[in-house]
Design a protein around this motif. Structure first.
Motif, PDB file in Angstrom:
ATOM      1  N   THR B 462     -21.654  -9.174 -33.251  1.00 45.38           N
ATOM      2  CA  THR B 462     -20.294  -8.959 -32.772  1.00 45.38           C
ATOM      3  C   THR B 462     -19.307  -8.936 -33.932  1.00 45.38           C
ATOM      4  O   THR B 462     -18.400  -8.092 -34.009  1.00 45.38           O
ATOM      5  CB  THR B 462     -19.893 -10.074 -31.778  1.00 45.38           C
ATOM      6  N   THR B 463     -19.489  -9.903 -34.856  1.00 47.65           N
ATOM      7  CA  THR B 463     -18.593 -10.000 -36.002  1.00 47.65           C
ATOM      8  C   THR B 463     -18.694  -8.739 -36.866  1.00 47.65           C
ATOM      9  O   THR B 463     -17.676  -8.129 -37.243  1.00 47.65           O
ATOM     10  CB  THR B 463     -18.958 -11.238 -36.853  1.00 47.65           C
ATOM     11  N   LEU B 464     -19.975  -8.326 -37.153  1.00 47.24           N
ATOM     12  CA  LEU B 464     -20.174  -7.103 -37.952  1.00 47.24           C
ATOM     13  C   LEU B 464     -19.553  -5.902 -37.250  1.00 47.24           C
ATOM     14  O   LEU B 464     -18.928  -5.025 -37.869  1.00 47.24           O
ATOM     15  CB  LEU B 464     -21.672  -6.859 -38.188  1.00 47.24           C
ATOM     16  N   ASP B 469     -15.487  -1.824 -36.858  1.00 48.84           N
ATOM     17  CA  ASP B 469     -14.404  -1.265 -36.042  1.00 48.84           C
ATOM     18  C   ASP B 469     -13.141  -1.140 -36.899  1.00 48.84           C
ATOM     19  O   ASP B 469     -12.462  -0.114 -36.893  1.00 48.84           O
ATOM     20  CB  ASP B 469     -14.169  -2.182 -34.835  1.00 48.84           C
ATOM     21  N   THR B 470     -12.897  -2.242 -37.657  1.00 51.74           N
ATOM     22  CA  THR B 470     -11.737  -2.225 -38.541  1.00 51.74           C
ATOM     23  C   THR B 470     -11.853  -1.095 -39.566  1.00 51.74           C
ATOM     24  O   THR B 470     -10.943  -0.295 -39.757  1.00 51.74           O
ATOM     25  CB  THR B 470     -11.622  -3.578 -39.286  1.00 51.74           C
ATOM     26  N   HIS B 474      -9.465   1.616 -37.913  1.00 54.85           N
ATOM     27  CA  HIS B 474      -8.105   1.199 -38.251  1.00 54.85           C
ATOM     28  C   HIS B 474      -7.745   1.385 -39.704  1.00 54.85           C
ATOM     29  O   HIS B 474      -6.608   1.212 -40.068  1.00 54.85           O
ATOM     30  CB  HIS B 474      -7.924  -0.292 -37.860  1.00 54.85           C
ATOM     31  N   MET B 475      -8.756   1.695 -40.561  1.00 62.80           N
ATOM     32  CA  MET B 475      -8.412   1.876 -41.966  1.00 62.80           C
ATOM     33  C   MET B 475      -7.852   3.272 -42.216  1.00 62.80           C
ATOM     34  O   MET B 475      -8.420   4.251 -41.744  1.00 62.80           O
ATOM     35  CB  MET B 475      -9.648   1.644 -42.861  1.00 62.80           C
TER      36      MET B 475
END
Lengths: 310, 477
Positions: B462-464, B469-470, B474-475
């Motif tokens: 989930t963290t990865l 996702d970021t 979003h980048m």
């Protein structure tokens, strides 16, 4: 640290429960039969001892029966002895009477002779006294009488035998319960044709002397006749004393046997019977142990981590 | 330095290993009560740079993560062997104890109905005859007692034979079981060999193999020797029973029981060597087996042993019968009966099975008299002497007491041996299940561990995922 698994717990508690149960069962069996030895393996050495004791008790009981039989025989012969001695003494008195009257009338001598004749008949009857169908003075004869009177010659002859009658009244204790007729009454005749040399011939001689007949024609009573009848009475009395001594011995043996039997029975009971009070305590203890084994097994095996996981 | 998605793959191996661990836990719990089940454990290994392990969840070399090396069977082979030995002994002592009880039951002593009391009655009846030699009643009592003694000896002998027959039947059944287990073991051997060859997990087959070995060793003195691949060869005594290499394409040998001779031999073993496997094991010799362990050894001992089996006790009982017949007949010969004739033999037969009151022997033939030669008399001296013979040295009574003592002692020892052996076996079983049994508590802990490991691995993914996702969404937007 050793792992404790469900299976290990199972084996442990199963073994505990089974041994507690089997102990309870064996105690209950002893309790309900009243025996500590219900089979040879319960106590092999005491089983053998119990078997020996049972044999001893049985044998002792048989000895008591044998003694009882011997006592019966001897009581019968004792009362015959007593009567025979009293008759023989009466004959002696008559002989003295006959000697004293001496030259007195033939009538009184005949009366004395008649009386002596009847004494002879009575002694004959007494000497044929039977116990259990056997004449007590007849030894081991199968005849129903010991002496018989020949109707023609009037001779009394012996049809019994001069043998010992024995009874086993204890281990290694065999007693002779009769006295041979030839010793009691003197040497007998065994044929009707000839007279013997016993008390019956003696009495016939006395009768003949008083009547002046038979072998005593012209030979009246003398002091020798008195000596003869005295000797006969003495011999019969001495044989009665022998019989009395045996009687006492058997009675004493029998008393000792009942004491022995009591001791044997009590030892047998000690070995094979259950001490009820001690046994009751043992049974209830075993019962508690078994219940405890069941209880702990039931409660321990209920617990698991599963009970606490939400 | 890992690749972009390397972390996800790495965490994925964690998910897989935890999930496999849960499967193993589930397997253990499912089989917590399965007889012969050995607990298993998932063996994990950090997969840093490890490759080439033939398992499902292996990670690519160099990526890291976790790999499941194997599923191990957590048994203790020393304890397994020990347990088999103790079970073999247990079966032997338990069976012996049961058979000894059966033999002991033939001699119901001490009691008011056993042979001891009948012998006592018999001798006392002689005393009764001594008291009244011409009494038919006394003689009837004696003849009744004599008949009773003879028929009791007959029935005791018959009961001993029954014990022997039932032991023979049980041995037959045991041997049928052994044969069927040997055949099953052969099949399991074959499956193990095939499974191992194909690289499969054969743990459950190994469990089956061990269960069969446990059964075999409690029945006969089966000695297993294990091969590298988990297959097993079994010998009974020095004879081969299951020979895997020997029997490729064949089957297991069989035990064969000859009940008439009480002999067991191993048969079969036609050499069917399939090249390139060489035939190295000799075929069974066919000579009779003497079992040294397992219930079969107990049956065999009771059937054949002249030192501890039925033949031994039958022999002792025969001595009792012989003593009563000889003593009574000798005593009879020393006296004269109620007809004045010399006494004739009261008993015929000198064994417990054959002893009987001589046919045609009537009350009057009892030789009570010592003097009535030709002329019957009322003398009872011969009966009187005979009545005391029960206490003589070497009398039937004493022989019988010794017999009861001997059987009692033997039965007691057998029971004690069985109790002691059961305690040992139970202790070893406890140790064995402690090593290889399933503990539900332990499995629950493992369950929690694997559950948490799975959750943690998911958390990593989930963290990865949110990191990616970021980066992706979003980048630079």
């Amino acid at each position: 640290m050793i792992r404790v698994t469900d299976g290990a717990t199972k084996y442990g508690s199963l073994y505990g429960m089974q041994s507690a149960n089997s102990r309870l069962q064996s105690l209950t069996e002893q309790m309900s039969t009243g025996r500590q030895i219900t089979k040879p393996s319960d106590d092999p050495s005491n089983t053998v001892r119990a078997l020996q004791l049972r044999g001893d008790v049985k044998r002792n009981t048989q000895y008591t029966n044998n003694s009882q039989d011997a006592i019966g025989w001897m009581s019968t012969s004792d009362s015959a002895y007593t009567q025979i001695v009293s008759m023989a003494q009466k004959a002696r008195t008559l002989v003295v009477q006959g000697l004293n009257s001496g030259s007195s009338t033939g009538t009184s001598n005949t009366a004395i002779a008649d009386e002596i004749h009847s004494i002879r008949e009575s002694i004959l009857q007494m000497s044929n006294t039977t116990y259990n169908g056997r004449p007590v003075f007849g030894g081991n004869t199968t005849n129903s009488v010991a002496y018989q009177e020949d109707p023609t010659t009037g001779n009394i002859y012996f049809v019994g035998d001069n043998t010992d009658v024995n009874r086993q009244v204890g281990d290694n204790t065999v007693v002779t319960i009769n006295q041979q007729a030839q010793t009691v009454f003197g040497p007998q005749s065994t044929t009707p044709s000839a007279p013997g040399n016993d008390i019956f011939s003696l009495l016939t001689g006395l009768e003949d002397a008083l009547r002046g007949t038979g072998t005593r024609v012209g030979l009246p009573l003398t002091g020798n006749d008195l000596n003869s009848i005295d000797a006969a009475v003495k011999q019969i009395s001495s044989q009665q004393a022998v019989e009395g001594a045996t009687y006492n011995r058997v009675t004493a043996t029998q008393a000792a046997q009942s004491t022995t039997n009591l001791a044997l029975t009590s030892e047998l009971s000690d070995i094979q019977d259950v001490d009820l009070a001690a046994q009751a305590v043992a049974v209830s203890t075993a019962n508690v142990t078994y219940q405890a084994a069941l209880q702990t097994t039931a409660s321990i095996r209920q617990m698991s981590l599963l009970d606490f996981l939400k | 330095v890992g690749s972009t998605f390397g972390g996800i793959v790495q965490a994925g191996t964690g998910l897989g290993a935890a999930s496999y661990g849960l499967q193993v836990v589930s397997q253990n719990i499912d089989n917590a009560d399965t007889p012969g089940y050995t607990r298993q454990a998932s063996q994990q290994q950090a997969a840093d740079g490890v490759g080439g392990v033939p398992t499902l969840y292996v990670s690519p070399a160099g990526l890291g993560g976790v790999s499941v090396v194997s599923t191990s069977r957590l048994n203790d082979t020393v304890l397994d062997a020990r347990s088999r030995t103790e079970h073999g002994r247990s079966a032997a002592t338990d069976t012996t104890s049961g058979l000894m009880s059966q033999i002991e039951d033939v001699f119901p002593e001490p009691s008011n109905t056993g042979l001891t009391e009948q012998l006592n009655d018999y001798w006392n009846a002689w005393s009764g005859v001594a008291n009244q030699p011409s009494s038919d009643a006394a003689r009837s009592v004696l003849m009744g007692a004599a008949t009773m003694v003879a028929s009791t000896l007959n029935s005791m002998s018959g009961s001993l034979t029954d014990v022997s027959n039932s032991a023979s039947q049980s041995l037959q059944n045991t041997i049928s079981d052994v044969n069927s287990e040997a055949a099953q073991l052969f099949t399991v051997n074959k499956q193990i060999a095939v499974g191992v060859g194909a690289g499969q997990d054969v743990n459950s087959l190994l469990d089956q193999r061990d269960v069969l070995l446990d059964k075999l060793s409690s029945q006969v003195d089966a000695k297993p020797s294990f091969n590298q691949d988990g297959t097993v060869n079994v010998t009974v005594g020095t004879e081969p029973l299951v020979q895997w290499t020997y029997h490729v394409g064949g089957g297991a040998n069989q035990l064969s029981y000859n009940s008439a001779a009480s002999a067991v031999t191993v048969t079969g073993g036609v050499p069917t060597a399939v090249p390139p496997i060489a035939v190295t094991t000799p075929p069974p010799s066919g000579s009779p087996l003497t079992f040294t362990g397992g219930s079969a050894s107990a049956f065999q001992t009771v059937l054949t042993s002249t030192a501890a089996g039925v033949p031994f006790y039958q022999g002792l009982l025969d001595q009792v019968a012989n003593a009563i017949a000889t003593t009574s007949n000798t005593a009879q010969a020393a006296g004269y009966d109620l007809n004045g004739a010399a006494g004739t033999a009261m008993f015929t037969g000198t064994t417990a099975a054959t002893i009987a009151v001589t046919p045609g022997f009537v009350n009057n033939n009892v030789a009570a008299s010592k003097t009535g030669n030709g002329t019957p008399d009322n003398n009872g001296d011969n009966a009187l002497t005979t009545a005391t013979l029960g206490t003589a040295t070497g009398s039937a009574d004493k022989l019988y007491q010794n017999l009861v003592g001997t059987i009692g002692q033997a039965s007691k020892l057998a029971t004690q041996a069985s109790t002691t052996q059961d305690a040992v076996t139970s202790a070893v079983d406890k140790l064995r299940t402690a090593a290889s049994g399933v503990s539900t508590d332990e499995e629950m802990s493992n369950l929690l561990t694997y559950q948490r490991a799975y959750q943690a691995s998911s958390r990593v993914i989930t963290t990865l995922d949110s990191m990616l996702d970021t980066v992706i969404n979003h980048m630079g937007v």
